[in-house]
Design an enzyme around this catalytic site. Structure first.
Site, PDB file in Angstrom:
ATOM      1  N   LYS A 175     -37.304  96.653 -66.884  1.00 18.50           N
ATOM      2  CA  LYS A 175     -38.149  97.505 -67.717  1.00 18.50           C
ATOM      3  C   LYS A 175     -38.768  98.621 -66.878  1.00 18.50           C
ATOM      4  CE  LYS A 175     -39.760  93.828 -70.872  1.00 18.50           C
ATOM      5  NZ  LYS A 175     -39.328  94.429 -72.149  1.00 18.50           N
ATOM      6  N   ARG A 215     -34.079  86.078 -77.656  1.00 26.10           N
ATOM      7  CA  ARG A 215     -33.136  85.473 -78.604  1.00 26.10           C
ATOM      8  C   ARG A 215     -32.269  84.420 -77.941  1.00 26.10           C
ATOM      9  NH1 ARG A 215     -31.020  91.386 -79.741  1.00 26.10           N
ATOM     10  NH2 ARG A 215     -33.208  91.630 -79.164  1.00 26.10           N
TER      11      ARG A 215
END
Length: 489
Positions: free
Chosen positions: A267, A341
């Site tokens: 990130k 996920r």
């Protein structure tokens, strides 16, 4: 914060709060107080810009002729427009106005028709929370002074009984806020699991699976996320058996990424410190279990949280890797920052396979795309069940933890098809929250299911009606109400 109820009579001393309707003269005990101090409240109202709009506060400090430290006039606007959520928010606004005022005790006179004193008290309690364990040099002037609030009502015993249940749920909210607020050097997958073990004192059965157990179960999707971390990934199963032994359980599953660097798909540095709360879904699930167990909810619940840390290192998962989930389905990793996920898919498959629940609800700070769609007002709701969706929407309106249903469709599902494996873990730049939900749906095994993407609601960069800047505890009250109204017996 100590909150109690007393009979409807004129309070004395400390801070006194009167609720005022817009465009109406003082009535009841407020009128008596105004008369006792020679109309000082009326004069203050006339010379200020106080219109008694909802949430507006006018403070009269040390009024002459009164034993009160201060009198606060709090506007309710048109009381006929109030619902439960508005009363709760108003209680939070009153609490925020009183916390640092200098008084140690406050009284709120609740004598308006159809006023919801219990929700008012709940809001005041929720707003009193502070996460200040690491503040060692905070000036005294910034520390709260208020220690207790008494609500003066017509039927104090009835209110007390109802409030005691709300207070237990608030305890779950506070536990969630504590977990979400902890820095990642304190809260890692292993220490998080240890925190959850404290629920056993409430009668919750807590089971912890480490990496060796998960490896035997084939949870390579979850394990892949944490393989770059120095901390061992954990799967924690909580069981609350408050109903009959043979009653089918309901289930909740939470994403618990205790820190998310993005992994090899790193990130940007700006704002990365916020990723300590990427375990917010697991935090909500744990707080919910505490709330249900504390109030002895008459329902069987299985709650599962996958706890990992997503770090870049020489052992970290790479873009292009292919992993096999517990379900046997294979996944190509195109972006290691789409990790939540991967944690959820194995936790969900394990939950439905072992416990055969009536339904599954997963919670996760899953996508930035949901913030783009809904901002910070609503959590995104994705589901294959109209019934569950409607029940959650109602609970959201009542509690103020609002949800908004988003679409699912086979055409979105096709966006995660992949020539290399059974699926890829991202669907491209469009409809990011929806393709993430479609990914999770492939692991429900046709069990009725809801996915709540709470990325925009678990943390706030500003003070809110029910919480100061920081962790909100979003979802605990929503799901507790959902359970209480639909699945307890």
């Amino acid at each position: 914060m100590q909150i109690s109820f007393a009979s409807l009579e004129s309070p004395s001393g400390g801070a006194i709060v009167f609720l005022v309707e817009k465009d109406k003269p003082f009535s009841g005990l407020a009128a008596d107080a105004d008369s006792a101090i020679s109309g000082a409240l009326s004069k203050a109202r006339d010379v200020s810009r106080f219109s008694a709009a909802n949430g507006q506060v006018l403070e009269v400090v040390a009024p002459a002729g009164s034993t009160a430290d201060r009198i606060l006039l709090v506007g309710v606007g048109d009381v006929k427009e109030f619902d439960e959520a508005k009363w709760t928010a108003l209680g939070g606004s009153i609490s925020a106005a009183l916390l640092n005022c200098g008084s140690k005790a406050a009284s709120i006179v609740v004598d308006l028709d159809k006023a919801d004193a219990v929700s008012l008290a709940e809001g005041a309690l929720l707003r009193s929370y502070r996460f200040d364990k690491y503040r060692t040099k905070e000036p005294e002037s910034k520390k709260p002074t208020l220690q207790s609030i008494t609500l003066h009502v017509a039927k104090p015993q009835d209110c007390t009984a109802q409030y005691q249940l709300r207070e237990k749920v608030a305890g779950g909210v506070f536990f969630t806020r504590d977990l979400v607020s902890e820095p990642a050097n304190i809260l890692n997958p292993e220490s998080f699991a240890d925190e959850i073990k404290s629920l056993s004192s409430l009668g919750v059965d807590v089971e912890v699976l480490g990496e060796s157990e998960m490896k035997k179960l084939g949870m390579d999707a979850l394990l892949g996320v944490g393989q770059g971390s120095a901390f061992e990934s954990q799967l924690v199963i909580m069981r609350w058996n408050g109903a009959g032994k043979d009653d089918q359980p309901i289930s909740f599953v939470g994403k618990g990424v205790t820190f998310d660097t993005g992994g090899i798909s790193l990130k940007p540095g700006a704002g990365m410190e916020q990723m300590k709360w990427d375990m917010g879904g697991a935090g909500t699930v744990v707080g919910l279990v505490k709330a249900l167990a504390s109030r002895k909810a008459k329902v069987n619940v299985v709650a599962t949280v996958g706890l990992v840390e997503n770090m870049p290192s020489s052992t970290a998962q790479r873009p292009g890797d292919v992993v096999t989930s517990m379900s046997g389905q294979t996944i190509e990793i195109l972006n290691t920052d789409a990790e939540g996920r991967l944690v959820l898919c194995d936790a969900m498959w394990y939950t439905q396979d072992r416990f055969k629940p009536k339904f599954m609800i997963d919670l996760a700070t899953l996508t930035g795309a949901i913030i783009t769609s809904l901002g910070n007002e609503h959590a995104g709701l994705f589901s294959d069940s109209d019934e569950l969706s409607a029940q959650l929407a109602k609970a959201g309106v009542d509690t103020g933890d609002k949800v908004w249903r988003m679409p699912l469709h086979e055409n979105y599902d096709k966006l995660i098809d992949c020539p290399t494996a059974d699926m890829k873990n991202i669907g491209g730049p469009a409809a990011g929250s929806i393709t993430a939900a479609q990914f999770l749906k492939r692991f429900t095994n046709d069990v009725p299911w809801v996915h709540l993407d709470i990325a925009g609601t678990v943390w706030s960069e500003k003070d809110l009606p029910l919480s100061e800047k920081g962790g909100t505890g979003f979802g605990v009250r929503l799901l507790d109400r959902f359970v209480a109204e639909n699945y307890e017996h």
